[in-house]
Scaffold this motif. Structure first.
Motif, PDB file in Angstrom:
ATOM      1  N   LEU A   1       0.733  -1.254   0.073  1.00  0.00           N
ATOM      2  CA  LEU A   1       0.047  -0.120  -0.095  1.00  0.00           C
ATOM      3  C   LEU A   1       0.757   1.230  -0.001  1.00  0.00           C
ATOM      4  N   THR A   2       2.111   1.389   0.573  1.00  0.00           N
ATOM      5  CA  THR A   2       3.040   2.214   0.623  1.00  0.00           C
ATOM      6  C   THR A   2       3.538   2.793  -0.938  1.00  0.00           C
ATOM      7  N   ILE A   3       3.715   1.648  -1.551  1.00  0.00           N
ATOM      8  CA  ILE A   3       4.010   1.764  -3.093  1.00  0.00           C
ATOM      9  C   ILE A   3       2.881   2.338  -3.783  1.00  0.00           C
ATOM     10  N   LYS A   4       1.859   1.787  -3.593  1.00  0.00           N
ATOM     11  CA  LYS A   4       0.656   2.309  -4.323  1.00  0.00           C
ATOM     12  C   LYS A   4       0.222   3.797  -3.907  1.00  0.00           C
ATOM     13  N   THR A   5       0.489   4.155  -2.772  1.00  0.00           N
ATOM     14  CA  THR A   5       0.372   5.697  -2.248  1.00  0.00           C
ATOM     15  C   THR A   5       1.329   6.445  -3.006  1.00  0.00           C
ATOM     16  N   ALA A   6       2.721   5.821  -3.402  1.00  0.00           N
ATOM     17  CA  ALA A   6       3.680   6.726  -4.020  1.00  0.00           C
ATOM     18  C   ALA A   6       3.157   6.658  -5.416  1.00  0.00           C
ATOM     19  N   GLN A   7       2.659   5.951  -5.823  1.00  0.00           N
ATOM     20  CA  GLN A   7       2.110   5.682  -7.424  1.00  0.00           C
ATOM     21  C   GLN A   7       1.113   6.694  -7.704  1.00  0.00           C
ATOM     22  N   THR A   8       0.089   7.129  -6.727  1.00  0.00           N
ATOM     23  CA  THR A   8      -0.865   7.820  -6.852  1.00  0.00           C
ATOM     24  C   THR A   8      -0.394   9.450  -6.881  1.00  0.00           C
ATOM     25  N   ALA A   9       0.865   9.366  -5.821  1.00  0.00           N
ATOM     26  CA  ALA A   9       1.364  10.789  -5.907  1.00  0.00           C
ATOM     27  C   ALA A   9       1.959  11.048  -7.218  1.00  0.00           C
ATOM     28  N   LEU A  10       2.635  10.064  -7.613  1.00  0.00           N
ATOM     29  CA  LEU A  10       3.275  10.081  -9.250  1.00  0.00           C
ATOM     30  C   LEU A  10       2.260  10.778 -10.065  1.00  0.00           C
ATOM     31  N   ARG A  11       1.263  10.190 -10.353  1.00  0.00           N
ATOM     32  CA  ARG A  11       0.196  10.378 -11.338  1.00  0.00           C
ATOM     33  C   ARG A  11      -0.448  11.708 -11.004  1.00  0.00           C
ATOM     34  N   GLN A  12      -0.498  12.249  -9.550  1.00  0.00           N
ATOM     35  CA  GLN A  12      -0.876  13.558  -9.280  1.00  0.00           C
ATOM     36  C   GLN A  12       0.246  14.643  -9.747  1.00  0.00           C
ATOM     37  N   ALA A  13       1.441  14.052  -9.595  1.00  0.00           N
ATOM     38  CA  ALA A  13       2.512  15.206 -10.059  1.00  0.00           C
ATOM     39  C   ALA A  13       2.565  15.469 -11.554  1.00  0.00           C
ATOM     40  N   TRP A  14       2.381  14.378 -12.144  1.00  0.00           N
ATOM     41  CA  TRP A  14       2.247  14.352 -13.842  1.00  0.00           C
ATOM     42  C   TRP A  14       0.972  14.996 -14.326  1.00  0.00           C
TER      43      TRP A  14
END
Length: 500
Positions: free
Chosen positions: A89-102
């Motif tokens: 879940l921590t990795i999935k949270t980082a993935q959502t943060a990446l999508r937000q950044a893009w």
């Protein structure tokens, strides 16, 4: 029939002037775009020198560490790491943060383009119940803010570097989770191995207790020896619940790391296996090359680049701004008359804004972004120093723990032999019980220490892989830029690390 109402800010004779204004702004923007596209070279000088070699002895070379867990040749470890990278879940949270950044980058990039909106309306009017009239309108409006001084361009570049930093942060999260899975798996196998050692020694001590009780019945020893043997048995037995707690907690931790409920992995992890170890020799690059593999350093580097672009954006905000706006539409009393050339409504507006007095707010904004840039630079240098320290500490620990493991291996074999000989001689009445008690205790302690040292070497190997940046692809941001955002040439993504 009522007259068609037409609104027009410019007559037909002024169309050439309108296009003249438009051509002027396009030309000015293009010229400045060429001039402002040359971003000054980034200062790659750190406040300290990067060492050319590591202080600990190493085998120089280049080895891929993207999937370091495969070097342990343990299929179950491979499966757990793979599950964690997919489900944690921590990795999935980082993935959502990446999508937000893009998404933020796309928003910033949109400021470089014109906007166009369309509308349509139909209106029916009635006056005192006598008569009625219709009005149909179709409009298209557009607006463009030419990026004359590069404010929007710098904002786009800052957002893109922030997105690349978020991607590197995702890689750093993957590195940490993979290493945590490996370390927890090693701890589990260590606890299981020590549990088996304690059980084996408990069986031997229980046999010694029975022999001592028989010898007491035969009058060969006293109750003192029997109680000492019983105390040794119960002391060893008392270690089993603690080791079982460690086993269960590590199983639950692995389930959490792989995104599952705590008890889901108990069955598959209940089978006792040896502590896995990687290949003894790991080729290691020079320090400067290692730093380029670290995800946290990549993230810090992109943060510096983003901060410098925000300085440029703040500087550009102090300069004049230009805008072009216009509209074109059709207005008629009936839909059939919309195609009539006389129903066309158009306008074109050019504007300029110039900051005259703001109480020093824009100047303060530049100072603020400069301070943020300095802070990002210091964070970057801290990340570099931390990475160097991590590798040095991991190499030091691995080399010394391997030496300790070799010594404990010899001690463990000698202690087992001594215990076997002492029990034989005790059964024959050649030595007293104190010798047996001492050798059995020494055997338990040395075997337990050897098992712990063996697990510690494996853990040191994982910590070294983590310190070297293993667990992610160092150049993966290129693919992410291509897949997640429109491909726009960037001019400021040079590395901050200078090869010594």
């Amino acid at each position: 029939m009522s007259d068609i109402k037409i609104k027009n800010y410019f007559n037909a004779g002024l169309w050439s002037e309108r296009f003249g204004f438009l051509a002027f702004f396009i030309s000015l923007s293009t010229l400045y775009g060429c001039a402002s596209s040359t971003i000054s070279a980034l200062d790659s000088t750190l406040s300290f020198a990067i060492p050319r070699t590591w202080s600990a002895p190493t085998v120089t070379g280049n080895d891929t560490l993207m999937q370091w867990w495969l070097k342990f040749h343990d299929p179950l470890l491979d499966m757990l790491v793979s599950q964690s990278l997919n489900n944690n879940l921590t990795i999935k949270t980082a993935q959502t943060a990446l999508r937000q950044a893009w998404a933020q980058r796309d928003i910033a990039a949109a400021a470089l383009l014109p906007t166009l909106n369309g509308s349509a309306s139909a209106q029916r009017n009635r006056s005192n119940g006598i008569g009625s009239s219709n009005l149909f309108q179709v409009d298209a409006t557009g607006n463009w803010v030419p990026d004359i001084f590069g404010a929007a361009r710098s904002g786009r570049n800052a957002a893109e570097n922030a997105a690349l930093s978020s991607n590197a942060s995702l890689g750093d999260t993957q590195v940490m989770i993979a290493a945590e899975v490996g370390l927890t798996y090693i701890s589990l196998r260590d606890a299981q191995t020590r549990f088996a050692i304690a059980q084996e020694n408990l069986t031997n001590q229980e046999e010694t207790l029975r022999i001592t009780q028989w010898r007491q019945q035969a009058g060969l020893v006293t109750a003192l020896e029997v109680e000492q043997a019983r105390a040794a048995v119960e002391q060893t037995r008392a270690t089993l619940p603690l080791l079982q707690i460690a086993i269960s907690q590590n199983q639950h931790a692995l389930a959490l790391l792989t995104g599952q409920p705590p008890a889901m992995l108990e069955t598959i992890l209940s089978t006792v296996q040896a502590v896995p170890q990687a290949d003894s020799e790991l080729p290691i690059n020079i320090p400067a090359e290692i730093l380029r593999q670290r995800a946290d350093i990549k993230a810090a580097e992109y943060n510096v680049l983003a901060a410098r672009e925000r300085i440029n954006q703040a500087e550009a905000a102090r300069l004049p701004g230009f805008s072009l706006g216009g509209s074109i539409g059709l207005s008629a009393l009936s839909t059939g008359m919309l195609t009539n050339g006389s129903s066309v409504i158009s306008s074109l507006i050019a504007g300029v804004s110039l900051p005259i007095f703001d109480g020093g707010a824009r100047r303060a904004q530049v100072a603020l972004q400069q301070a943020v840039s300095d802070q990002a630079q210091l964070a970057y240098e801290t990340a570099v120093l931390t990475a160097l320290s991590d590798v040095e500490n991991a190499l030091l620990a691995l080399n010394n723990d391997q030496q300790r493991l070799r010594s404990l291996g010899i001690a463990s074999e000698s202690a087992a032999s001594a215990s076997h000989l002492a029990n034989q001689r005790y059964s024959s009445g050649l030595v007293d019980f104190q010798v047996v008690l001492q050798t059995e205790l020494t055997q338990l302690l040395t075997q337990d220490a050897f098992a712990s040292a063996n697990a510690l070497v494996s853990s040191d190997q994982i910590r070294l892989y983590k310190a070297l940046g293993g667990g992610w692809q160092a150049n993966s941001e290129k693919n992410i830029v291509k897949n997640m955002a429109p491909e726009i040439p960037t001019k400021n993504q040079s590395t901050l690390i200078a090869t010594p």
